[in-house]
Design a protein around this motif. Structure first.
Motif, short mmCIF file in Angstrom:
data_model
loop_
_atom_site.label_atom_id
_atom_site.label_comp_id
_atom_site.label_asym_id
_atom_site.label_seq_id
_atom_site.Cartn_x
_atom_site.Cartn_y
_atom_site.Cartn_z
N CYS A 297 10.80 -2.19 -8.59
CA CYS A 297 10.47 -1.02 -7.79
C CYS A 297 10.90 0.26 -8.51
N VAL B 68 9.81 4.53 -0.71
CA VAL B 68 9.34 3.28 -1.31
C VAL B 68 10.39 2.21 -1.00
N ASP C 278 8.83 -3.46 -2.60
CA ASP C 278 7.47 -2.96 -2.80
C ASP C 278 7.42 -2.16 -4.11
N LEU D 90 4.81 0.91 -6.59
CA LEU D 90 3.62 1.74 -6.78
C LEU D 90 2.72 1.08 -7.81
N SER E 230 0.20 6.92 -9.31
CA SER E 230 0.32 6.76 -7.86
C SER E 230 0.82 8.03 -7.18
N ASN F 157 -0.25 5.64 4.13
CA ASN F 157 -1.15 4.96 3.21
C ASN F 157 -1.48 3.55 3.64
N PHE G 109 -1.78 -0.14 2.94
CA PHE G 109 -1.06 -0.98 1.98
C PHE G 109 -2.01 -1.87 1.19
N GLU H 291 1.14 0.03 8.82
CA GLU H 291 1.49 1.19 7.99
C GLU H 291 2.06 2.34 8.81
N GLY I 28 5.70 4.10 1.63
CA GLY I 28 4.39 4.66 1.34
C GLY I 28 4.11 5.97 2.02
N TYR J 63 0.10 2.10 -2.85
CA TYR J 63 1.38 1.50 -2.43
C TYR J 63 1.17 0.01 -2.23
N TYR K 122 2.59 -3.62 -0.97
CA TYR K 122 3.55 -4.40 -0.20
C TYR K 122 3.54 -5.82 -0.76
#
Length: 701
Positions: free
Chosen positions: A21, A85, A89, A91, A96, A114, A116, A148, A154, A196, A198
């Motif tokens: 991440c 973030v 998870d 980017l 991004s 956003n 996912f 989301e 995100g 983003y 997940y």
């Protein structure tokens, strides 16, 4: 110059992909950002990354709750915008942050969420769409539907929005914090850029919707007002005279008399009935205003919706549920009736069976409305788990509270925003808006037919909601429970008495001759009695030799004063009895025998055919229906109308509506010889029309 963005990662110590991440964030090509990582545990690898770049700052904070890490991180952030973030998870690429910031800037957002992209089993899953503006009221629906909207990961947020939050807000759950942010945000955008990711690693779970009381999933402040009313000891004034409101359009006018007659018959207090409408014909207006002269304790007042009110109400989209705009007139009763402190609202498809005085004097305990739980249990999760979903067909309303807090205008604005999310139209809208703002009343005050069993003698208001109405069943249920059918018979009794009292029944009386040969198919008679055409009399000819048929007819006669019974024993002449019945019939005669049943509009449509075409006979085709396969018969019409004058297409009088004049001309007939009988009748008829549609159904096992 690009605004500075503070990217925040919160780690509780057991995240498997934290380093990935962080690496993805440090690899971004956006020129002006900082990375703030707050963890509950030391991590030498992260410390090394932080020491090797000016972009990243690592903080170690010993706390129990992840939300405390968030509050600490926000205190350290000095960016104009904040991007969260989550540690498992990441980017998707180095563009991004740049891409998300471009959407944020172009859309002039202050809260950007956003869609996912999900990583599962080595594959990426995502959906596309156009970036969309989210209204405040709609935000909560999105929170219900989309994960989301429950997760900060995100989310790109204007730092000033977060600064405006109280310290307590910053340690709430993601869902609640986002909810509160949405109240302050001026422009919420949901983006489908799929930047983003997940990652569904073990232990990384998307948050379930929290619909408990602490979730703050409220669509209005009515719950707060109710709490304050309770503290202040607020009491709604109850007038001696009862006020009720009905909302109507041209299609419902003819059913209002029966409802008001039931109020008149069962209520000991005087009643003012306010009929709310927009555009009615002069004939309908005259018919409704004349009700005051017919009823003893009920006075009718016509109240027209103002043009400016109608214009605003027309903005409510009801395309998803097919309801008329009149269903939303109940929203503005407080404005339409400024002199009233409370009112009982009733749907037109209700029937009052007890004294309304008891309901009228109910203490609402500072609540906006008194309601009854809905039997269908169709509530969305947010409502059903918080409290019982209610049916809006009866509302005891505190109009004083509505006016004091400008509820009418606010409720319409809310409805305009959210109607497309409301499958059950006004009912869903009211349930969402008044969460924790209403009082649940005894089910007897809005009892659906499905809940009648065991309550028949206690019911105060029965509600005929759904597709089937006592005046127009478009679906015929063959196995419907006895108590449901009995309640429809009660409705018909009130309708009959009202029509007799109002002297509304004049010409074109139809005598329906029902021949019953077996108790098993006695629903033939019930389908006849539930016809929508009102000016009928029913004459049963019983050839079954079964005492159960006689007993059933005798029971039904309690509800239908226009039901006559003739028994044909082994020693009787069937033709003699039938000729006698015909001789003493109305202007038109319809014939039906078991095991056939009629749809509710059969007689009314055939009468319309006879009058419009100046026909002597109108006939319906019959269709077969196998009881062993289905419980319900759904109407399938092609509605073709054909002139069969002079043709020998009939071999029976079953399903025929015939002018009485024809029988007067031909005299005595032999009903044992169908072929000769129909030939004689057809010979005397100048015009015969047949309706190709399933108004007459033959039921068999």
């Amino acid at each position: 110059m690009n605004e500075k963005i503070s990217v925040i990662v919160l780690a509780h110590g057991d995240e498997k992909e934290l380093n990935r991440c962080v690496d993805r964030i440090l690899n971004q090509n956006y020129e002006n950002y900082e990375l703030i990582v707050v963890s509950t545990q030391k991590n030498s690898e992260l410390e090394g990354k932080a020491n090797n770049t000016d972009l990243m700052t690592l903080y170690i904070k010993d706390v129990d709750k992840l939300e405390d890490l968030r509050a600490y991180a926000l205190n350290k952030a000095d960016g104009d915008r904040v991007l969260f973030v989550e540690p498992n998870d990441f980017l998707i690429d180095e563009q991004s942050i740049t891409t998300l910031n471009e959407v944020y800037t172009q859309k002039n957002a202050d809260l950007l969420l956003n869609s996912f992209m999900t990583l599962r089993d080595g594959k990426f899953y995502f959906i596309g769409g156009e970036d969309e503006h989210i209204l405040r009221d709609v935000f909560l629906f999105q929170q219900i539907e989309k994960v989301e909207f429950r997760k900060l990961g995100g989310a790109l947020i204007k730092k000033n929005l977060l600064d405006e939050m109280d310290a307590d807000d910053l340690v709430k759950s993601d869902q609640v914090l986002l909810n509160r942010l949405s109240r302050k945000a001026k422009n919420i955008i949901f983006s489908y850029q799929n930047k983003y990711v997940y990652d569904q690693v073990v232990g990384n779970k998307l948050p379930e919707l929290d619909s408990g009381k602490e979730s703050e999933l409220y669509f209005s402040d009515t719950f707060k007002i109710v709490e304050q009313n309770k503290k202040n000891g607020y009491v709604n004034r109850v007038a001696e005279k009862i006020s009720i409101a009905l909302c109507t359009d041209e299609n419902l006018v003819k059913h209002i008399g029966t409802l008001l007659y039931s109020v008149d018959e069962n209520t000991s207090s005087f009643v003012d009935a306010y009929i709310i409408y927009d555009n009615l014909s002069e004939k309908s207006l005259k018919k409704l205003t004349s009700l005051s002269d017919i009823l003893s304790t009920v006075t009718v007042h016509m109240v027209r919706v103002l043009d400016k009110q109608q214009e605003k109400l027309s903005k409510i989209s009801l395309k998803n549920n097919g309801l008329p705009v009149t269903s939303c007139y109940r929203f503005i009763l407080a404005d339409l009736l400024p002199s009233l402190d409370r009112i009982i609202y009733l749907d037109v498809d209700t029937l009052v069976l007890r004294d309304l005085t008891e309901l009228w004097r109910t203490d609402l305990e500072g609540k906006f409305i008194g309601v009854v739980k809905d039997v269908l249990n169709v509530a969305p999760k947010i409502v059903s788990e918080r409290k019982s979903y209610f049916n809006s067909g009866m509302l005891l309303m505190d109009l004083n509270l509505f006016r004091k807090y400008n509820i009418c205008s606010d409720l319409i604005d809310f409805a305009i925003d959210v109607a497309e999310y409301c499958e059950y139209g006004d009912q869903d809208i009211l349930n969402y808006y008044f969460i924790d703002g209403y009082k649940l009343l005894d089910i007897k005050w809005n009892c659906g037919r499905e809940l009648l069993e065991g309550r028949e003698k206690k019911v105060g208001i029965v509600h005929f909601y759904g597709l089937e109405k006592p005046w127009n069943n478009i679906v015929y249920s063959f196995y419907v429970r006895e108590n449901i059918i009995n309640m429809e018979h009660i409705y018909k009794l009130y309708q009959y008495r009202f029509l007799q009292k109002s002297k509304s029944l004049k010409d074109n009386k139809v005598t329906i001759v029902v021949t019953l040969d077996i108790f098993k198919y006695s629903k033939t008679l019930e389908s006849v009695l539930l016809q929508s055409y009102c000016n009928i009399e029913v004459k049963v000819i019983d050839i079954s030799q079964d005492d159960r048929v006689k007993a059933k007819v005798r029971k039904l006669q309690l509800y239908y004063p226009n039901l006559k019974y003739y028994e044909v024993t082994l020693n009787d002449d069937f033709s003699r009895v039938l000729n006698f019945v015909i001789k003493n019939s109305g202007e038109h005669i319809f014939f039906v025998k078991s095991p056939y049943i009629l749809l509710s509009k059969t007689i009314s449509d055939l009468m319309e055919i006879i009058l419009e075409n100046q026909a002597d006979i109108a006939v319906v085709e019959d269709r077969d229906f196998n009881l062993s396969k289905f419980m319900y018969y759904f109407v399938e019409k092609d509605n073709q109308l054909e002139d069969i004058s002079g043709q020998s297409k009939l071999n029976s009088l079953n399903g025929c509506l015939i002018k009485k004049e024809i029988f007067d001309v031909v005299g005595v007939l032999n009903f044992e010889d169908n072929e000769s009988l129909t030939a004689t009748i057809l010979e005397k008829a100048d015009k015969v029309m047949i309706k190709h549609s399933d108004y007459l159904i033959k039921v068999f096992d």
